[in-house]
Design an enzyme around this catalytic site. Structure first.
Site, short mmCIF file in Angstrom:
data_model
loop_
_atom_site.label_atom_id
_atom_site.label_comp_id
_atom_site.label_asym_id
_atom_site.label_seq_id
_atom_site.Cartn_x
_atom_site.Cartn_y
_atom_site.Cartn_z
N TYR A 147 0.87 -1.19 0.00
CA TYR A 147 0.00 0.00 0.00
C TYR A 147 0.90 1.23 0.00
CZ TYR A 147 -3.35 3.48 1.86
OH TYR A 147 -4.13 4.59 2.05
N ASP A 185 9.36 2.88 -1.11
CA ASP A 185 8.38 3.54 -0.26
C ASP A 185 8.76 3.24 1.19
OD1 ASP A 185 4.73 3.44 0.10
OD2 ASP A 185 6.32 4.28 1.33
N LYS A 235 5.39 9.71 8.17
CA LYS A 235 5.31 9.20 9.55
C LYS A 235 6.41 9.75 10.47
CE LYS A 235 2.91 5.09 7.81
NZ LYS A 235 1.54 5.04 8.35
#
Ligand code: KE4
Length: 430
Positions: A144, A239, A267
Site C-alpha cells: 500500500y 516507499d 510518519k
C-alpha cells in the site's frame, strides 16, 4: 464539553464524518467492534473517552517511535508555534530537516517535503513518469502506497482490510498503467521487468511490506529488484513511509544495503505532525518544478511546526545505541510472544523486522499477499477485542503491523505478554 463516552462520541461522529472516522481502518470494521475515542496520550499510554488506559502498539501507525507527547518534541512544536504556524514561504527549518534527511540517506541528494505519505508516493511516481517519459508503474500485491488513483490496485492496508477490490472512482484508464505482481517472487519480477512490450517508468516497493501485515523481503529479492531496474533505466522507488528512520537511521535501504533511485518518507519524519517527503538523485529531482517541468506543490509543505517536530524527533533518533536498544527490546518481546503461542498450540506466524511485527493467525509461513490472506481474520478479531479489554491497543486489522517504540517499558511489555496469554487461553477455549 460534558463527559461523553466513546460510543456517544462515535454516534455523533457518524453524523458529520463518513463512518465516523477520518481514515477507514480506524473504524475497526474488520475486528467487530466500535472504535474507542482517544483523548490523551503520553509515552506508551493512551487514554480513551471512558477513562480506560492502554499500552499503545499502533503508535499512530508508525510516527510515534519516541512515544507520545515526548517533552522535547512538544517543546519544539510549542516554540515554533509561538513564532507563527505557516507562512507559505521558505523558512530556515526546512533546510535543517532536508539536510538531516540527505545526510541520513546517501541515495537522497535532494528532497521535497509534502504533507502525507500519499502525496510523497504520488509525486514520486509522477516524477518517475516525467523523467523517463514512460507510463507503466509496477507495484506489488498487498503493498500500500497511500490512496492516490494509480495505487489502488490490489493494495494493502485499509483496501485489503475492508476487502475493497480496488476502488470505485478510479477510471480503468488510470489503473491500466498500474501492474501489480506478487511480492517476493523473483521469477515473475524478472519476466515482468524484462518484458520489452511493457513501457515501465518505475517500480514502487515497500522494502519491508507493512500493509498486508509485516512481510520481510526474501534474501536477495531487493538486490534482484535493484539489478533488474538498473538494466533498463527503470526508476526504483523505495516507499519507506513506514521503514524510514524505523529500521535504522538509514532506513531499509541501509538495513538491506540497496540504493533506490527515489525514496518516499512520512510518519516518523513528521514526529506526529503531517509530513511526507520524496527525494533521490539530483538528476531526477531536478525535473521537479520550479527547476523542471514536472509539477508538484503544496500550501503547507515544509511548514514550521511539522519541520520542528521532525527535527526534534530525528535528533532523538541520533542518540548512540538507540536502534540497538530498540532491536533488543523488540526481539525479546517477539520471543516471549512466540513462547506463549507455542504454549497454547495456537498457529501463529510472527513476522518481524526490527521494531515492526505482525502475528498472523495461520500455520503457513507468510511471505506474500496470497499466504497472508490465509490468516484467520476472525481469530485475530477475537484476539484484538480481548487485548483491548485487557488494556492493550493493537492495530484493528490482521493486515497491519504492531510497532515497538522507545516509550514502552518492560512493565508495559510484561503486561502485553500477560494479556496475550490470557487472550490465547480464551481463544483455545472457544
Ligand atoms: P499517508 O498518506 O497515510 O500518510 O501514507 C500513505 C502510506 C504510504 N506508504 C506506506 C508504506 C504506508 O504504510 C502508508 C500509510 N499507512 C497506513 C497504515 N499502514 C496509514 C494508516 C491509515 O491509512 O489510516
Amino acid at each position: 464539553m460534558a463527559f461523553q463516552t466513546s460510543s456517544e462520541l462515535f454516534e455523533k461522529a457518524k453524523k458529520v464524518i463518513p463512518g465516523g472516522v477520518n481514515s477507514p481502518v480506524r473504524a475497526c470494521r474488520s475486528v467487530g467492534c466500535d472504535p474507542v475515542f482517544i483523548t490523551k496520550a503520553a509515552g506508551a499510554t493512551l487514554w480513551d473517552a471512558d477513562g480506560n488506559e492502554y499500552v499503545d502498539f499502533v503508535c499512530s501507525w508508525g510516527p510515534m517511535i519516541m512515544g507520545h507527547a515526548h517533552p522535547e518534541i512538544v517543546e519544539a512544536v510549542t516554540r515554533a508555534a509561538a513564532s507563527g504556524t505557516s507562512f507559505g514561504a521558505p523558512t530556515p527549518t526546512e533546510i535543517d530537516l532536508a539536510s538531516m534527511v540527505v545526510e541520513a540517506l546517501p541515495s537522497v541528494e535532494k528532497v521535497r517535503f509534502v504533507n502525507s505519505g500519499t502525496e510523497a508516493t504520488m509525486s514520486a511516481v509522477r516524477l518517475a513518469r516525467g523523467f523517463t517519459g514512460k507510463k507503466v508503474v509496477v507495484k506489488f500485491d498487498g503493498c500500500y502506497h497511500g490512496h492516490a488513483d494509480s495505487f489502488l490496485v490490489k493494495a494493502g492496508s485499509g483496501v485489503l482490510t475492508l476487502g475493497i477490490p480496488g476502488s470505485p472512482g478510479v477510471p480503468e484508464e488510470i489503473v491500466k498503467n498500474t501492474l501489480s505482481i506478487p511480492y517476493n517472487n523473483e521469477q515473475v519480477l524478472e519476466a515482468t521487468l524484462r518484458d520489452e512490450k511493457l513501457d515501465i517508468a518505475c517500480v514502487i516497493v515497500e522494502p519491508v511490506a507493512g500493509n498486508m501485515g509485516c512481510v520481510p523481503p526474501k534474501p536477495g529479492f531487493l538486490k534482484k529488484l535493484r539489478a533488474l531496474t538498473a538494466e533498463r533505466g527503470i526508476v526504483l522507488i523505495f516507499d519507506e513511509v513506514i521503514t524510514g528512520f524505523r529500521l535504522g537511521y538509514g532506513g531499509a535501504q541501509q538495513y538491506y544495503d540497496v540504493s533506490p533511485d527515489l525514496t518516499c518518507l512520512g510518519k516518523i519524519i513528521g514526529g506526529g505532525l503531517p509530513v511526507g517527503a520524496y527525494g533521490g538523485k539530483a538528476e531526477i529531482m531536478n525535473c521537479i518544478a520550479p527547476d523542471g517541468p514536472v509539477y508538484q506543490a503544496g500550501t503547507l509543505s515544509g511548514n514550521p511546526l511539522a519541520m520542528a517536530a521532525g527535527i526534534a524527533t530525528l535528533k532523538l533518533l541520533q542518540e548512540p545505541g538507540f536502534y540497538d536498544r530498540l532491536e533488543a527490546k523488540a526481539a525479546g518481546f517477539a520471543e516471549r510472544l512466540n513462547e506463549v503461542a507455542g504454549t497454547f498450540g495456537i498457529p501463529v506466524q510472527l513476522n518481524r523486522v526490527g521494531s515492526i511485527m505482525t502475528a498472523f493467525f495461520t500455520a503457513v509461513e507468510v511471505t506474500d499477499f496470497t499466504s497472508a490472506m490465509l490468516a484467520d481474520t476472525e481469530m485475530y478479531a477475537r484476539h484484538y477485542r480481548q487485548m483491548l479489554e485487557g488494556g492493550i491497543y493493537l492495530a484493528p486489522s490482521q493486515f497491519e503491523v504492531a510497532f515497538i517504540s522507545a516509550a514502552q517499558s518492560e512493565r508495559d511489555l510484561d503486561k502485553a505478554v500477560k494479556m496475550t496469554e490470557w487472550s490465547f487461553k480464551k481463544l483455545v477455549q472457544m
